[in-house]
Design a protein around this motif. Structure first.
Motif, short mmCIF file in Angstrom:
data_model
loop_
_atom_site.label_atom_id
_atom_site.label_comp_id
_atom_site.label_asym_id
_atom_site.label_seq_id
_atom_site.Cartn_x
_atom_site.Cartn_y
_atom_site.Cartn_z
N ASP A 1 -3.60 -5.87 -8.46
CA ASP A 1 -4.76 -5.02 -8.64
C ASP A 1 -4.29 -3.58 -8.76
OD1 ASP A 1 -7.06 -3.33 -8.08
OD2 ASP A 1 -8.09 -5.14 -7.41
N SER A 2 -4.59 -2.93 -9.87
CA SER A 2 -4.06 -1.59 -10.13
C SER A 2 -4.57 -0.55 -9.14
CB SER A 2 -4.39 -1.15 -11.55
OG SER A 2 -5.81 -1.11 -11.73
N LYS A 3 -5.69 -0.79 -8.48
CA LYS A 3 -6.27 0.19 -7.56
C LYS A 3 -5.90 -0.08 -6.10
CE LYS A 3 -10.27 1.34 -10.43
NZ LYS A 3 -11.75 1.40 -10.49
N THR A 4 -5.83 -1.36 -5.71
CA THR A 4 -5.58 -1.69 -4.30
C THR A 4 -4.15 -2.13 -4.03
OG1 THR A 4 -6.27 -3.99 -4.58
CG2 THR A 4 -7.98 -2.36 -4.05
N GLY A 5 -3.41 -2.57 -5.06
CA GLY A 5 -2.06 -3.09 -4.86
C GLY A 5 -2.02 -4.52 -4.38
N GLU A 6 -3.15 -5.22 -4.38
CA GLU A 6 -3.20 -6.61 -3.92
C GLU A 6 -2.59 -7.53 -4.97
OE1 GLU A 6 -6.70 -8.61 -1.62
OE2 GLU A 6 -7.03 -8.94 -3.77
N HIS B 1 0.85 -1.19 0.00
CA HIS B 1 0.00 0.00 0.00
C HIS B 1 0.89 1.23 0.00
CE1 HIS B 1 -3.24 2.77 0.85
NE2 HIS B 1 -2.60 3.21 1.92
N TYR C 1 -1.22 1.08 -9.31
CA TYR C 1 -0.14 0.13 -9.04
C TYR C 1 0.13 -0.71 -10.28
CZ TYR C 1 -1.22 1.25 -4.17
OH TYR C 1 -1.45 1.89 -2.98
N GLU D 1 0.82 5.76 -0.25
CA GLU D 1 0.02 6.96 -0.06
C GLU D 1 0.72 8.14 -0.68
OE1 GLU D 1 -0.71 7.59 4.05
OE2 GLU D 1 -2.14 5.91 4.24
#
Length: 585
Positions: A345-350, A317, A331, A319
């Motif tokens: 995951d490009s939005k959450t970084g998972e 993650h 991401y 910021e």
């Protein structure tokens, strides 16, 4: 006789009357005829009229008591007391006589009063002479009546001389809180303050250099009140500043001044790059914190597939470094994804594992390069590393064969000593892992946490050996520590406690938990034997007294009871035999 100067006066009078009639527009034709009439007759009439008026004026001048004065021009200082002399009159008559009367009239007549031939200031405690309120000049008139007829009128003009009786004051709208972007460049104008002085004195401005935020601002032109930025702003370091500004009179000997504190609120600007969390600080000086991106790690096995990976020290993650803006991030995996083995995951970084690892010996680990960039500005990005370790499958968690380990130390001045256990053997606190044939897992990491006041006094090696700083310990100290064994591959943990006692010099270490000698403080063996003998003597004495008391109790029983016992029957049973008591004997 009509002299030339009389004719000249008559001609002037005719011209004046002609022009007045021409402007009004009335009787224009009549005055034209009059102008063409007999000049001699008209001149004689006008001369006779003027001569009569002049003779009457001279007669009045010589006889009026109101004459002889003049217009009054005077000065008085601001805030002068009541009764201050303004001027003396110079009229012919005496104002005290009954034939003349003086009267003050005009716009500011109430600021004066007459006292004989003197004009004085009429002020009071509640009504001071204030130049800033009244203006610079007081105007009035002095009228002289003789037999209730106005005979003369004189003008009175009094200038009020300024006194420095006012402090400078700031205009409120110039000292209100300001909101400035942190991107404002150095040497730019931040704001301008404005102060005024009721006395019109010149004012200069300066900042208070003793305040905490004084280094951020300066004033280059003292008379302008323009505050200049002298140091870069940083929202992440300081969000609010305060500058103290003095406004000082420069043209007076009193040097009156006033102070204003202006609050400058720093607005966040988009000047920071993304930062992966948690932040690993490498430098801190109070105002600036420098961090490095963490290295994420996770363990997988050969059987894992289509699973979400949970990294340590936390999820992947990042910021935005501008905390008040928090621009959205995107991401991506730059390298090391193993041809699609890992996806993000490009939005959450998972990060997820899509394909399992066939052989951990051939590919023991993967190194992923993760990038987080701002959506609105891809040039602002940050890169972190994620390590994926392929380990064997873990079936059993580590465990300790004891919940509490006993340790001993002998008081010493040595800086470091190994903690021993019963029989003076070195204490080894080691966890067992049944996934290994010998029970020893080389990936187990040991840490120690104090449960009592023993911080930084003990250390445990990765072999489970406890080391103590003996020179900082004293006899009869006792510390309880918690040992944590962590499997670095699986993340599983085991816990145990270590109870450590500090023995005095020369005192032997107990041989076993069952034959552990009691600690008698500073007592030696002879003293302990004496105490034991004393205790034994007391016990024997108590036993003797108990037996003696029991015997006395039996002797004090009833005689009939004792006889019944001698005959071998119960005392309540009567004798049926006729045998006399003497035969019994």
């Amino acid at each position: 006789m009509l002299t030339p100067w009389r004719l000249f006066l008559c001609q002037m009078a005719l011209n004046i009357f002609y022009h007045i009639a021409k402007e009004i527009g009335e009787m224009e034709s009549k005055w034209r005829l009059l102008h063409k009439a007999n000049i001699k007759l008209c001149s004689q009439l006008i001369f006779t009229f003027i001569t009569w008026q002049m003779s009457g004026y001279l007669t009045t001048k010589n006889s009026s008591l109101c004459l002889g004065g003049q217009d009054i021009f005077a000065t008085v200082r601001e805030n002068s007391p009541t009764g201050e002399i303004i001027a003396h009159l110079s009229i012919n008559g005496d104002p005290g006589a009954s034939s003349i009367r003086l009267c003050l009239t005009g716009e500011n007549a109430d600021w004066f009063y007459l006292e004989g031939r003197t004009i004085r200031l009429n002020s009071s405690f509640s009504r001071t002479l204030d130049r800033e309120v009244l203006g610079s000049v007081l105007i009035a008139a002095l009228t002289c009546y003789e037999d209730d007829i106005i005979r003369s009128r004189y003008r009175i003009m009094v200038e009020i001389l300024n006194e420095n009786d006012n402090m400078p004051y700031y205009l409120e709208d110039t000292i209100q809180p300001r909101y400035i972007s942190e991107l404002l460049t150095v040497n730019s104008m931040v704001f301008t303050v404005k102060a005024r002085d009721g006395d019109g004195d010149t004012i200069t401005y300066m900042t208070d250099k003793s305040t905490a935020d004084a280094s951020y601002f300066r004033i280059d032109l003292p008379n302008s009140g323009m505050v200049i930025l002298d140091k870069p702003l940083d929202y992440e370091t300081k969000t609010q500043l305060q500058v103290v500004i003095f406004a000082v009179e420069t043209t007076t000997k009193e040097k009156y001044s006033t102070t204003a504190t202006v609050t400058v609120n720093v607005l966040d600007g988009d000047d920071q790059y993304p930062q992966f969390q948690p932040c690993a600080p490498v430098y801190e000086d109070g105002d600036h914190n420098i961090c490095t991106n963490p290295v994420y790690s996770v363990n997988i096995t050969e059987t894992d597939e289509d699973a979400v990976l949970y990294f340590s020290p936390g999820p992947i993650h990042a910021e935005d470094g501008d905390k008040d803006i928090l621009t959205p991030l995107v991401y991506s995996i730059l390298s090391g994804d193993g041809n699609g083995r890992f996806t993000i995951d490009s939005k959450t970084g998972e990060i997820s594992l899509r394909q399992r690892v066939e052989n951990r010996l051939l590919t023991p680990s993967f190194r992923l390069r993760i990038m987080a960039a701002q959506v609105n500005d891809p040039k602002k990005y940050s890169v972190a590393t994620a390590l994926v370790h392929v380990v064997s499958e873990n079936r059993f968690p580590p465990f300790f064969n004891k919940t509490v380990y006993k340790g001993f130390l002998i008081e010493s001045s040595s800086p470091a000593t190994l903690v021993t256990t019963y029989g003076n053997q070195v204490l080894v606190v080691q966890a067992i892992d049944r996934d290994f044939r010998d029970g020893i897992n080389p990936k187990i990491h040991y840490t120690m946490q104090p449960l009592t006041g023993s911080n930084k006094l003990y250390h445990i090696s990765q072999d489970g050996i406890v080391i103590a700083k003996t020179d900082r310990l004293r006899a009869f100290d006792r510390h309880i520590l918690e040992v944590i064994a962590t499997d670095e591959e699986s993340g599983e943990t085991a816990h145990a406690s270590v109870d450590i006692e500090v023995l005095q010099r020369g005192q032997p270490v107990p041989r076993s938990p069952f034959g552990e000698e009691r600690l008698f403080g500073d007592m030696n063996a002879g003293m302990a034997g004496g105490i034991a003998a004393l205790v034994l003597l007391v016990a024997v004495t108590v036993l003797f007294l108990f037996l003696w008391l029991a015997k006395r109790r039996r002797e004090r029983r009833d005689p009939a009871d004792r006889g019944a016992v001698a005959l071998g029957k119960h005392p309540n049973v009567e004798a049926s035999s006729p045998i006399a008591p003497r035969h019994v004997l």
